[in-house]
Design a protein around this motif. Structure first.
Motif, PDB file in Angstrom:
ATOM      1  N   ARG A 318       0.729  -1.408  -0.008  1.00 20.04           N
ATOM      2  CA  ARG A 318      -0.044   0.151   0.084  1.00 20.04           C
ATOM      3  C   ARG A 318       0.908   1.103   0.013  1.00 20.04           C
ATOM      4  O   ARG A 318       0.529   2.298  -0.887  1.00 20.04           O
ATOM      5  N   LEU A 319       1.908   1.265   0.621  1.00 18.84           N
ATOM      6  CA  LEU A 319       2.766   2.267   0.853  1.00 18.84           C
ATOM      7  C   LEU A 319       3.437   2.687  -0.525  1.00 18.84           C
ATOM      8  O   LEU A 319       3.543   3.809  -1.007  1.00 18.84           O
ATOM      9  N   ILE A 320       3.913   1.602  -1.063  1.00 18.28           N
ATOM     10  CA  ILE A 320       4.330   1.660  -2.563  1.00 18.28           C
ATOM     11  C   ILE A 320       3.613   2.286  -3.507  1.00 18.28           C
ATOM     12  O   ILE A 320       3.614   3.406  -4.347  1.00 18.28           O
ATOM     13  N   LYS A 321       2.312   1.949  -3.284  1.00 21.58           N
ATOM     14  CA  LYS A 321       1.332   2.228  -4.302  1.00 21.58           C
ATOM     15  C   LYS A 321       0.885   3.720  -4.081  1.00 21.58           C
ATOM     16  O   LYS A 321       0.743   4.679  -5.093  1.00 21.58           O
ATOM     17  N   GLU A 322       1.017   4.317  -2.737  1.00 22.68           N
ATOM     18  CA  GLU A 322       0.714   5.670  -2.532  1.00 22.68           C
ATOM     19  C   GLU A 322       1.785   6.660  -2.812  1.00 22.68           C
ATOM     20  O   GLU A 322       1.826   7.677  -3.364  1.00 22.68           O
ATOM     21  N   LEU A 323       3.179   6.209  -2.645  1.00 22.50           N
ATOM     22  CA  LEU A 323       4.381   6.919  -2.833  1.00 22.50           C
ATOM     23  C   LEU A 323       4.497   7.056  -4.560  1.00 22.50           C
ATOM     24  O   LEU A 323       5.050   7.997  -4.953  1.00 22.50           O
ATOM     25  N   SER A 324       4.277   5.984  -5.186  1.00 24.25           N
ATOM     26  CA  SER A 324       4.109   6.102  -6.598  1.00 24.25           C
ATOM     27  C   SER A 324       3.380   7.157  -7.415  1.00 24.25           C
ATOM     28  O   SER A 324       3.552   7.605  -8.130  1.00 24.25           O
ATOM     29  N   ASP A 355      -0.597  12.958   4.810  1.00 19.16           N
ATOM     30  CA  ASP A 355      -1.638  12.492   3.953  1.00 19.16           C
ATOM     31  C   ASP A 355      -1.703  11.161   3.647  1.00 19.16           C
ATOM     32  O   ASP A 355      -2.854  10.437   3.538  1.00 19.16           O
ATOM     33  N   ILE A 356      -0.412  10.711   3.269  1.00 18.96           N
ATOM     34  CA  ILE A 356      -0.426   9.053   3.165  1.00 18.96           C
ATOM     35  C   ILE A 356      -0.994   8.368   4.364  1.00 18.96           C
ATOM     36  O   ILE A 356      -1.528   7.335   4.133  1.00 18.96           O
ATOM     37  N   CYS A 357      -0.694   8.766   5.448  1.00 18.22           N
ATOM     38  CA  CYS A 357      -0.799   7.909   6.908  1.00 18.22           C
ATOM     39  C   CYS A 357      -2.201   8.037   6.800  1.00 18.22           C
ATOM     40  O   CYS A 357      -3.007   7.173   7.431  1.00 18.22           O
ATOM     41  N   LYS A 358      -3.014   9.242   6.469  1.00 16.29           N
ATOM     42  CA  LYS A 358      -4.424   9.007   6.617  1.00 16.29           C
ATOM     43  C   LYS A 358      -4.953   8.082   5.863  1.00 16.29           C
ATOM     44  O   LYS A 358      -6.240   7.857   6.095  1.00 16.29           O
ATOM     45  N   SER A 359      -4.624   7.821   4.509  1.00 12.42           N
ATOM     46  CA  SER A 359      -5.215   6.727   3.834  1.00 12.42           C
ATOM     47  C   SER A 359      -4.798   5.368   3.998  1.00 12.42           C
ATOM     48  O   SER A 359      -5.430   4.396   3.402  1.00 12.42           O
ATOM     49  N   ILE A 360      -4.140   5.158   4.938  1.00  8.56           N
ATOM     50  CA  ILE A 360      -3.672   3.817   5.455  1.00  8.56           C
ATOM     51  C   ILE A 360      -4.269   3.612   6.833  1.00  8.56           C
ATOM     52  O   ILE A 360      -3.336   4.179   7.792  1.00  8.56           O
ATOM     53  N   ILE A 379      10.431   8.172   7.930  1.00 11.80           N
ATOM     54  CA  ILE A 379      11.185   8.674   6.972  1.00 11.80           C
ATOM     55  C   ILE A 379      12.422   7.748   6.581  1.00 11.80           C
ATOM     56  O   ILE A 379      12.899   7.541   5.591  1.00 11.80           O
ATOM     57  N   LYS A 380      13.042   7.420   7.517  1.00 14.35           N
ATOM     58  CA  LYS A 380      14.264   6.626   7.653  1.00 14.35           C
ATOM     59  C   LYS A 380      14.043   5.433   6.553  1.00 14.35           C
ATOM     60  O   LYS A 380      14.818   4.953   6.169  1.00 14.35           O
ATOM     61  N   PHE A 381      12.780   4.637   6.837  1.00 17.22           N
ATOM     62  CA  PHE A 381      12.627   3.288   6.070  1.00 17.22           C
ATOM     63  C   PHE A 381      12.268   3.473   4.724  1.00 17.22           C
ATOM     64  O   PHE A 381      12.295   2.624   4.178  1.00 17.22           O
ATOM     65  N   ILE A 382      11.744   4.563   4.272  1.00 15.62           N
ATOM     66  CA  ILE A 382      11.067   4.632   3.036  1.00 15.62           C
ATOM     67  C   ILE A 382      12.010   4.599   1.958  1.00 15.62           C
ATOM     68  O   ILE A 382      11.803   3.817   0.784  1.00 15.62           O
ATOM     69  N   PRO A 383      13.374   5.216   2.012  1.00 12.33           N
ATOM     70  CA  PRO A 383      14.464   4.765   0.974  1.00 12.33           C
ATOM     71  C   PRO A 383      14.405   3.429   0.630  1.00 12.33           C
ATOM     72  O   PRO A 383      14.761   2.805  -0.600  1.00 12.33           O
ATOM     73  N   GLN A 384      14.600   2.647   1.799  1.00 16.58           N
ATOM     74  CA  GLN A 384      14.891   1.147   1.826  1.00 16.58           C
ATOM     75  C   GLN A 384      13.638   0.541   1.259  1.00 16.58           C
ATOM     76  O   GLN A 384      13.909  -0.664   0.689  1.00 16.58           O
ATOM     77  N   LEU A 385      12.549   1.085   1.282  1.00 14.19           N
ATOM     78  CA  LEU A 385      11.286   0.365   1.050  1.00 14.19           C
ATOM     79  C   LEU A 385      11.172   0.198  -0.345  1.00 14.19           C
ATOM     80  O   LEU A 385      10.428  -0.770  -1.098  1.00 14.19           O
TER      81      LEU A 385
END
Length: 396
Positions: A318-324, A355-360, A379-385
């Motif tokens: 879900r995070l990847i979808k929102e970040l895309s 905004d992303i956190c609101k949707s998940i 934030i620290k985990f997102i680049p690794q994700l």
């Protein structure tokens, strides 16, 4: 009648069984001392504002906090009104409904067709995030758990004024975080982990940038506006808890705390002695995780990283979808790993992440009071994700 705070219907049982036993407090000071003794302010509930006792031996920490939170709202309502249980339920629902109309994201009417009691259960469950509560389970710093008391102060404001807006929450959050930052800066011995925590506070402010203003302006922010007696007492206690995070109160820290009390007009008030917090710690030290760690701030940071890592992993797809769909955000996050972002860039990152956190649903924990403190860890985990191919595409 046995009450299980984890099973639907517990609120209706509790309020009808104990409504006539709710303690009546004559003054704000008496009510606040009872809140200290209950433990809600310290994130570890042991009493419920009742003249009698409650069979809570089988309840876990989260269940006690749920009941403690409800019982504190009931006691505050009793202090202002002597009307029926049904009117209390109607009033508290009206209070939270007014907040939800302002799009305060932690409030959801999860049972729109259910009874008033079921609706209140849904609100409390959402407010405390009891099923997967990183703040309660693993954020052992007492200050953040104590921020649940902001709801109590907001309810007091609503009872007095018959209205409430998000500005109340925003202003009080800013005051608390500014006061915590100021108090951490006054600590005699700051380790690298204290400095790390201070930096996280500075980066977490959602509504203002306190770290960009000087100490005099921070102090003015803390004391601005009209404050109730309960708010003054609470702000003092937030400063006291922050200074006691290492279990020691040095002379210069006590002098700073005395100045806080004076500025809050508590200099002649017996409630600013600090004895209730010290007594609570002494009495419940073995049960308080915060005081059973080799270094609580280090443990906080370690536990927080581990649990947010799990949360990110569970919601990876879900995070990847929102970040895309937020390429600007990803570019800024990648940039942040190589250089400092500007103030405006940081504001963009924070807003888009929230905004992303609101949707998940699982990430709404970051929207709770104090949850902003955890954003730098997320934030620290997102680049690794993100897959490397996806990152490369962002360069186009």
């Amino acid at each position: 009648m046995q009450i299980n705070p984890s099973i639907n219907g517990w609120i209706e049982k509790y309020v009808h069984q104990y409504a006539n036993e709710v303690t009546s407090y004559a003054t704000d000071e008496d009510f606040f001392v009872a809140c200290q003794q209950s433990g809600l302010i310290y994130g570890y509930v042991v009493k419920y504002h009742l003249n009698g006792t409650v069979e809570d031996a089988k309840w876990d920490t989260e269940e006690r906090i749920k009941v403690g939170f409800l019982s504190t709202l009931m006691a505050l309502y009793r202090k202002h009104n002597t009307t029926s249980v049904e009117e209390f339920i109607e009033t508290i629902l009206a209070f939270y409904n007014l907040i939800s109309k302002g799009k305060f994201s932690f409030v959801k009417m999860v049972w729109p067709d259910g009874s008033a009691y079921q609706k209140l259960e849904g609100i409390i469950n959402e407010r405390l995030q009891t099923n997967d509560n990183i703040l309660t389970k693993n954020f052992t710093h007492m200050v953040t758990n104590a921020m649940l008391f902001i709801d109590i102060l907001a309810f007091e404001f609503y009872l007095k004024n018959n209205t409430i807006s998000l500005d109340f929450f925003k202003d009080l959050e800013r005051k608390c975080l500014a006061l915590i930052m100021l108090s951490l800066n006054k600590k005699n011995n700051k380790s690298e982990y204290d400095s790390m925590l201070l930096k996280m506070f500075e980066n977490s402010l959602r509504y203002s940038k306190v770290s960009k203003i000087n100490q005099e302006e921070i102090i003015a922010l803390i004391y601005q506006g009209n404050r109730s007696t309960l708010e003054n007492l609470y702000l003092y206690e937030v400063a006291h808890m922050t200074l006691l995070s290492d279990g020691i109160m040095y002379e210069n820290e006590q002098n700073f705390l005395n100045k806080i009390a004076f500025n809050l007009n508590l200099n002649k008030n017996k409630q600013n002695t600090g004895l209730e917090l010290v007594n609570f710690i002494e009495k419940h030290k073995k049960e308080l995780p915060f005081f059973n760690l080799n270094h609580p701030v280090k443990q906080f940071y370690t536990n927080t990283q581990e649990n947010i890592g799990k949360l990110v992993s569970r919601n990876k797809t879900r995070l990847i979808k929102e970040l895309s769909e937020s390429k600007e955000l990803v570019k800024l996050l990648r940039k942040s790993t190589q250089q400092d972002l500007s103030y405006e860039e940081k504001k963009k990152v924070k807003k888009q992440l929230l905004d992303i956190c609101k949707s998940i649903p699982s990430l709404t924990i970051f929207l709770l009071p104090g949850g902003g403190l955890l954003l730098p860890v997320l934030i620290k985990f997102i680049p690794q994700l993100l897959p490397s191919a996806f990152n490369e595409n962002l360069n186009d």
